[in-house]
Structure formats: structure tokens, C-alpha cells
Design an enzyme around this catalytic site. Structure first.
Site, PDB file in Angstrom:
ATOM      1  CE  LYS A 204     -86.564  45.667  23.133  1.00  0.00           C
ATOM      2  NZ  LYS A 204     -87.542  44.623  23.250  1.00  0.00           N
ATOM      3  NE  ARG A 244     -85.536  41.773  29.253  1.00  0.00           N
ATOM      4  CZ  ARG A 244     -84.612  42.320  28.457  1.00  0.00           C
ATOM      5  NH1 ARG A 244     -84.887  43.422  27.789  1.00  0.00           N
ATOM      6  NH2 ARG A 244     -83.430  41.755  28.339  1.00  0.00           N
TER       7      ARG A 244
HETATM    8  N1  PMM Z   1     -85.939  42.250  24.529  1.00  0.00           N
HETATM    9  C1  PMM Z   1     -84.637  41.937  24.568  1.00  0.00           C
HETATM   10  C2  PMM Z   1     -84.168  40.872  25.350  1.00  0.00           C
HETATM   11  N2  PMM Z   1     -85.017  40.141  26.094  1.00  0.00           N
HETATM   12  N3  PMM Z   1     -87.199  39.709  26.850  1.00  0.00           N
HETATM   13  C3  PMM Z   1     -88.502  39.981  26.813  1.00  0.00           C
HETATM   14  N4  PMM Z   1     -89.362  39.260  27.557  1.00  0.00           N
HETATM   15  N5  PMM Z   1     -89.017  40.985  26.051  1.00  0.00           N
HETATM   16  C4  PMM Z   1     -88.217  41.756  25.257  1.00  0.00           C
HETATM   17  O1  PMM Z   1     -88.746  42.620  24.535  1.00  0.00           O
HETATM   18  C5  PMM Z   1     -86.816  41.498  25.265  1.00  0.00           C
HETATM   19  C6  PMM Z   1     -86.345  40.444  26.083  1.00  0.00           C
HETATM   20  C7  PMM Z   1     -83.665  42.756  23.774  1.00  0.00           C
HETATM   21  O2  PMM Z   1     -83.261  43.877  24.484  1.00  0.00           O
HETATM   22  P1  PMM Z   1     -81.930  43.989  25.427  1.00  0.00           P
HETATM   23  O3  PMM Z   1     -80.729  43.915  24.522  1.00  0.00           O
HETATM   24  O4  PMM Z   1     -82.094  45.290  26.086  1.00  0.00           O
HETATM   25  O5  PMM Z   1     -81.888  42.889  26.435  1.00  0.00           O
END
Ligand code: PMM
Length: 271
Positions: A204, A244
């Protein structure tokens, strides 16, 4: 939890897995690398992102979920829409990952209740286009905790079993870098609520800023892996249930070292 974004515009892997075969192969690779769950998303949530319609989102994710589920890969669906979640569950997903914690779509609670599946409630204050304006807190830890508990109350009030619920402080969602660090420092406050906690810092922006070069240019997205690993180890040591991440192999390696070291869970309380 390994990430597959079937989107043209996600901040880290946007555009790489828009083709079904590429997305399925990537999901399989994440599973082989040790992912317990593969998280499939069809709408970017990066700051400032425009929304896609539900039909587009569903069309992106369903074929990928169908193929991965048929291969035995446990799938979570990363969506804020009840119709997309329902289609994904029908296609074989077994977890709902809702970055809005049920706020974006009042029908989501019913889908989660009827499916009886795990439901990730993430802390959220508004859609990506506007969320940076909403990053205003007096005490970010206390406010995120209180707002997550409201999400839990709404879910349980709608008939969701508390044992279905997983909480996520939502790093970067209506939070600036300092908010993210405070939430990381006090992850124990969320762990102490008694629900499994998911932590999602992978690559991030705030990590890019932390590692900025001498001219102040943020570290590029695909060069934030070592920092991501550090956040994952800290989170699991603080009691997180899951992390994640984009690069599952390096995370699994780092967590194997942490486990083998026999390190105790960290106490992140200040006193
Ligand atoms: N961040 C993103 C997408 N989905 N889901 C959860 N549970 N927590 C998060 O912090 C989160 C998420 C955005 O990041 P990406 O573009 O890497 O998917």
C-alpha cells in the site's frame, strides 16, 4: 489470503489478470505458494477509483471463481455488492470479503446470513472516489473500533451469526499514513474484540512513502515486498488471524520463520 484483482486498474496488479486464463493461473500459483484462501476482486478500490457496474464486476469474477473452485481452491469474493457476492457464492466462493463492512449495500447482510459463510467486515467510510476526504479522526483507533462494532451490531441484527464475522481495520481506506501506523501499533485493540482479524497492508501507498528515495519519490509498488513482509509478521505476531497479500510465497516464508522461532505473540499495548 492471496490477491487476484481481475481489474484493469488496481494499484498493484491492475491489468495483469483481466484475461480469465491468466487470472486462474495466478490464483493456482498463489494456492501452490501456500495461500489458504484466494481473494478475487472485480472492482478496483484504490483511492480515487471510479466504480464499475455490477454486471461488469460479475462478468469479470465468475468465470475465474468457477475454474478455481473446480480445482479445489478456497475463494473469497472481494465485493461490496450483494448481487456480485451471491453470484460468486453460487460459482463456488466460500467467503465474502466486503470492504464496506455491509455499508455499501444493505442487501449484503441477507446474502451472508443465508449463506452462513465467513464475512469480512472492513472499516470503511465511503467509496474510493471520496475516501481521502473522510480520513479525519480525533482518535483513529477508538473511532475505527467503534465504527467496526456498529458494523457487527448491524450484521448480527440482520441475523448473521457472530461466528461468521471477521474484522479488518481497513488500512488506507479513509486513512492516511499516520492513521495506518497507529492502527498497526494497536492491533491488539481489534484482536481483543474476540473476532478473527484480517490485516491487509500489502504494497500500500503508505509503505511506498515510508521507503521514498532522497528526492521524496515513493518506492514503486512492486518494490515494497520486504516492507510488506515486515507488516505481515508484525500483524500475525500481534494476533491477526490472516494477512491479505499479493506475494504469497515470501509471506509464507516469513511466517514460517516467525513460527519456527517460537516467538511469542507480541504485546502491542503501550503500558
Ligand atoms: N484492500 C484492497 C482491496 N480489498 N480487502 C480487505 N479485506 N482489506 C483491505 O485492506 C483491502 C481489501 C485494496 O488493495 P488491492 O488493490 O491490493 O486489492
Amino acid at each position: 489470503m492471496g490477491i487476484v484483482n481481475v481489474t484493469p486498474d488496481s494499484f498493484s496488479d491492475g491489468g495483469r489478470y483481466t484475461d480469465v486464463d491468466a487470472a486462474v493461473e495466478h490464483g493456482m500459483a498463489l494456492r501452490r505458494a501456500g495461500a489458504d484462501i484466494v481473494d478475487i476482486g472485480g472492482e478496483s478500490t484504490r483511492p480515487g477509483a471510479e466504480r464499475v457496474d455490477a454486471a461488469t464486476e460479475t462478468t469479470r469474477v465468475v468465470p475465474v471463481i468457477t475454474a478455481l473452485a473446480a480445482a479445489g481452491v478456497p475463494i473469497s469474493i472481494d465485493t461490496t455488492r450483494a448481487t456480485v457476492a451471491a453470484a460468486a457464492l453460487e460459482a463456488g466462493a466460500t467467503v465474502i470479503n466486503d470492504v464496506s463492512g455491509g455499508l455499501a449495500d444493505p442487501a449484503m447482510a441477507g446474502v451472508a446470513r443465508d449463506a452462513g459463510c465467513p464475512w469480512v467486515l472492513m472499516h470503511w467510510r465511503g467509496h474510493s472516489r471520496d475516501m481521502n476526504k473522510l480520513a479525519v479522526y480525533h482518535d483513529v483507533v477508538a473511532e475505527v473500533r467503534a465504527e467496526l462494532l456498529e458494523r457487527v451490531d448491524d450484521a448480527v441484527g440482520a441475523g448473521v451469526d457472530p461466528r461468521q464475522i471477521i474484522l479488518d481495520p481497513g488500512l488506507g481506506f479513509a486513512k492516511n499514513a499516520e492513521h495506518n501506523w497507529q492502527l498497526t501499533r494497536r492491533l491488539d485493540v481489534f484482536v481483543d474484540l474476540g473476532f478473527p482479524v484480517l490485516f491487509a497492508a500489502s504494497r500500500k501507498t503508505y509503505l511506498g512513502r515510508l521507503l521514498a528515495d532522497a528526492e521524496g519519490r515513493p518506492r514503486p509498488v512492486d518494490e515494497r515486498e520486504a516492507a510488506t513482509l515486515a507488516t505481515s509478521v508484525l500483524a500475525v505476531a500481534a494476533g491477526a488471524w490472516g494477512v491479505r497479500v499479493h506475494d504469497v510465497r515470501s509471506t509464507a516464508d516469513a511466517l514460517a520463520v516467525w513460527r519456527a522461532s517460537g516467538s511469542p505473540r507480541l504485546k502491542t499495548r503501550e503500558n
